[in-house]
Design a protein around this motif. Structure first.
Motif, PDB file in Angstrom:
ATOM      1  N   PRO A 111      12.183   7.939   3.757  1.00 22.27           N
ATOM      2  CA  PRO A 111      12.283   7.165   4.999  1.00 22.27           C
ATOM      3  C   PRO A 111      13.198   7.834   6.013  1.00 22.27           C
TER       4      PRO A 111
ATOM      5  N   GLN B  24       4.761   6.146   8.074  1.00 21.85           N
ATOM      6  CA  GLN B  24       5.225   5.632   9.363  1.00 21.85           C
ATOM      7  C   GLN B  24       3.976   5.377  10.205  1.00 21.85           C
TER       8      GLN B  24
ATOM      9  N   THR C 220       6.578   1.153   2.957  1.00 19.65           N
ATOM     10  CA  THR C 220       6.574   1.652   1.582  1.00 19.65           C
ATOM     11  C   THR C 220       6.011   0.588   0.657  1.00 19.65           C
TER      12      THR C 220
ATOM     13  N   TRP D  65       5.909   6.894   1.377  1.00 23.91           N
ATOM     14  CA  TRP D  65       6.186   6.243   2.666  1.00 23.91           C
ATOM     15  C   TRP D  65       5.112   6.609   3.681  1.00 23.91           C
TER      16      TRP D  65
ATOM     17  N   PRO E 136       8.514   2.204   9.408  1.00 21.80           N
ATOM     18  CA  PRO E 136       8.492   2.928   8.137  1.00 21.80           C
ATOM     19  C   PRO E 136       8.072   1.948   7.032  1.00 21.80           C
TER      20      PRO E 136
END
Length: 305
Positions: free
Chosen positions: A274, A250, A217, A248, A215
């Protein structure tokens, strides 16, 4: 009574622009396949099958995982269904297998929608719509969510496309080159936050044997406010861009997928929050009754010359 039965055949809707073709699965509302000529731009799945890795999924009212499926909201403790006793997490929301309706359609665009009905672990009612617009060189997707209930509703949103750049055999993604506009990774164990964050160098370059399931950011954005991920391989280059509604991403190289599907594509998943966000309260969207959230992402392709 006639003894009639509901339709059981797989249902989807297709749109086209130039030599680009998009199929949207009406079970879950996500993109099942995107092809440009003979290039499968998305690593999708056959119609009517259950895809591994939640391919193409719309993840609502939360993306990723919630630890033990347990969270609280304004003094109430809530319990979601978990995957299994050995994997006690609530994963990827509530819409993956739900029927979607076609709300609007033309040759190169379609809008599909469904409702999230209130239930014991998520006692809120939402309306979800996804707008798909296709051109010969770009797919634009806007996810819209409206609070259709009488109380404030907390939520998160994600989408789960697997990007394919000509790597079709297991492990072939090693030779692809990746650039991610992120500067921070959320520290995780078993895909759940541990409480820390670490600096991340998004200039990955050749993927090699690097296993990613991160994850990310602190996205670096261009002057227009969009953050752009680029993946390049034998077929060409893909650029997945997200607007500010998605703080975010992934990124997942598919190492835990079923045998034969591993490391042949890269999932780049726009997320509004997240993992474990409903429990931790990180970047959770709260909609008052009637309010709307929306987020747009695009996927553009350039063929290898």
């Amino acid at each position: 009574m006639s003894g009639a039965w509901p339709a059981t055949e797989p249902t989807e809707v297709q749109v086209a622009a130039g030599d680009a073709r998009l199929a949207v699965d009406l079970r879950g509302g996500g993109p099942r396949a995107l092809t440009v000529g003979d290039w499968e731009v998305l690593d999708g799945y056959p119609s009517g099958t259950v895809p591994a890795g939640r391919r193409g999924g719309l993840l609502l009212p939360w993306p990723n995982r919630i630890r033990d499926g347990r969270w609280s909201w304004r003094g109430r403790t809530l319990q979601l269904d978990v995957a299994s006793p050995s994997s006690p997490t609530a994963s990827h929301g509530l819409l993956s297998w739900q029927p979607f309706a076609v709300l609007e359609q033309r040759d190169d665009a379609v809008t599909v929608g469904a409702s999230v009905e209130a239930r014991p672990g998520y006692p809120f009612r939402l309306a979800a719509a996804v707008d798909y617009a296709l051109t010969p060189d770009r797919l634009t997707v806007t996810v819209r969510v409206r609070n259709a209930g009488a109380d404030a509703a907390p939520l998160g949103v994600g989408v789960h496309p697997y990007l394919a750049v000509g790597s079709t055999a297991e492990g072939d993604i090693a030779d692809a080159e990746l650039s991610v506009p992120a500067r921070t990774v959320l520290d995780t164990e078993d895909n759940l936050p541990t409480g820390g964050r670490t600096a991340f160098d998004g200039a990955v370059g050749r993927i090699g044997d690097r296993a990613l399931n991160h994850p990310l950011t602190d996205l670096a954005r261009d002057a227009d406010g969009w953050a752009r991920t680029r993946l390049r391989g034998p077929a060409g280059e893909l650029e997945l861009a997200v607007d500010r509604s998605w703080p975010w991403l992934q990124v997942y190289t598919g190492d835990t997928l079923p045998e034969g599907q591993r490391r042949r594509s890269v999932a780049v998943e726009p997320m509004s929050c997240p993992p474990n966000a409903l429990a931790d309260g990180v970047d959770v969207v709260v909609l008052e009754p009637g309010d709307v959230w929306s987020g747009t992402w695009t996927l553009a392709w350039t063929r290898e010359v």
